[in-house]
Design a protein around this motif. Structure first.
Motif, PDB file in Angstrom:
ATOM      1  N   PHE A 101      27.062  26.785 -56.746  1.00 28.70           N
ATOM      2  CA  PHE A 101      27.363  28.021 -57.508  1.00 28.70           C
ATOM      3  C   PHE A 101      26.909  28.045 -58.837  1.00 28.70           C
ATOM      4  O   PHE A 101      26.551  29.232 -59.216  1.00 28.70           O
ATOM      5  CB  PHE A 101      28.929  27.613 -57.923  1.00 28.70           C
ATOM      6  N   TRP A 153      33.319  36.439 -61.225  1.00 23.81           N
ATOM      7  CA  TRP A 153      33.302  34.987 -60.761  1.00 23.81           C
ATOM      8  C   TRP A 153      34.435  34.393 -61.370  1.00 23.81           C
ATOM      9  O   TRP A 153      35.124  33.356 -60.552  1.00 23.81           O
ATOM     10  CB  TRP A 153      31.808  34.516 -60.727  1.00 23.81           C
ATOM     11  N   VAL A 158      33.686  25.354 -54.232  1.00 18.77           N
ATOM     12  CA  VAL A 158      34.330  25.967 -55.399  1.00 18.77           C
ATOM     13  C   VAL A 158      35.312  27.031 -54.770  1.00 18.77           C
ATOM     14  O   VAL A 158      34.570  27.716 -53.861  1.00 18.77           O
ATOM     15  CB  VAL A 158      33.442  26.414 -56.183  1.00 18.77           C
ATOM     16  N   SER A 159      36.447  26.796 -54.818  1.00 19.08           N
ATOM     17  CA  SER A 159      37.327  27.833 -54.114  1.00 19.08           C
ATOM     18  C   SER A 159      36.972  29.376 -54.537  1.00 19.08           C
ATOM     19  O   SER A 159      36.848  29.510 -55.761  1.00 19.08           O
ATOM     20  CB  SER A 159      38.776  27.568 -54.955  1.00 19.08           C
ATOM     21  N   PHE A 205      34.180  30.677 -53.915  1.00 20.69           N
ATOM     22  CA  PHE A 205      32.685  30.912 -53.581  1.00 20.69           C
ATOM     23  C   PHE A 205      32.206  30.506 -52.333  1.00 20.69           C
ATOM     24  O   PHE A 205      31.384  30.900 -51.752  1.00 20.69           O
ATOM     25  CB  PHE A 205      32.033  30.033 -54.809  1.00 20.69           C
ATOM     26  N   THR A 214      36.905  32.334 -58.832  1.00 19.86           N
ATOM     27  CA  THR A 214      36.825  30.858 -59.014  1.00 19.86           C
ATOM     28  C   THR A 214      37.768  30.051 -60.070  1.00 19.86           C
ATOM     29  O   THR A 214      37.747  28.692 -59.728  1.00 19.86           O
ATOM     30  CB  THR A 214      35.367  30.474 -59.125  1.00 19.86           C
TER      31      THR A 214
END
Length: 166
Positions: A121, A60, A111-112, A114, A64
Motif C-alpha cells: 500500500f 484511498w 489492508v482492507s 486495497f 481503506t
C-alpha cells in the motif's frame, strides 16, 4: 529478523518523506504554470494534477480507513484550487494516511479495501505520487518554465527531505 518497531517507524518516516517531496515540488511550481494547459490535453492543468494527488489520497482513505478510524478529508476542486490550498490539503490527507499505515502495521494482514499488505500500500501511494511529480516536472519544461536544478534534483534528495519532514 528485522525489529518490527524499527520497520514500523521506517514505513511511517518513508511516507512522511514522500509527502514532503510532493509538497516540495508543488511549493516550487511557477505561478504562471499553475493554470496553463498541459500539452496534449484539452482541459488538464498542473493545478488539476496537484489537486488529484490529494483527491486520490481521499479516495484511498475512504476505501481503506474505516477500520483505522480516519477522517476522510474534503476533496479539493481541481479546477480552482490554489497552491496554498493544495499544500494545506496534502498536510491533512498525509496525517490520515499515517493513521491507516499505523493501524495496519502491527496486524500483519492485507489492508482492507486495497487487497495487499501495508508495504505494498505504501509503495503504491508513493509510486502514484512519483508518477505525477514526474508529469509536473515535464509539463513545466514543455511550457518553457524549466524548473531550477535544485528543485528537479531536490525531489531525489530523500535524506534532505526526510530531515525536513521530521
Amino acid at each position: 529478523m528485522a525489529d518490527s518497531t524499527f520497520l514500523s517507524e521506517s514505513i511511517i518516516k518513508t511516507w512522511k518523506t514522500g509527502n514532503r517531496i510532493t509538497c516540495y515540488l508543488i511549493e516550487h511550481i511557477p505561478d504562471e504554470v499553475w493554470t496553463e494547459l498541459v500539452p496534449g490535453y484539452d482541459k488538464k492543468t498542473v493545478q488539476m494534477i496537484a489537486g488529484h494527488l490529494h483527491n486520490a489520497r481521499c479516495m484511498w482513505l475512504k476505501n481503506t480507513g474505516n477500520k483505522a478510524g480516519v477522517t476522510v478529508p474534503e476533496h479539493v476542486d481541481r479546477y480552482s484550487v490554489s497552491k496554498k490550498e493544495v499544500l494545506k490539503a496534502l498536510k491533512v490527507s498525509s496525517a490520515e494516511i499515517i493513521k491507516v499505515l499505523e493501524y495496519y502495521l502491527p496486524l500483519e494482514k492485507n489492508v482492507s479495501g486495497f487487497g495487499l499488505d501495508v508495504v505494498h500500500f505504501l509503495s503504491y501511494l508513493i509510486s502514484h505520487e512519483a508518477h505525477h511529480r514526474g508529469q509536473i516536472i515535464m509539463v513545466c519544461r514543455q511550457l518553457g518554465h524549466k524548473l531550477p536544478e535544485d528543485v528537479t534534483y531536490g525531489v531525489w534528495k530523500w535524506s534532505k527531505r526526510a530531515k525536513e519532514a521530521e
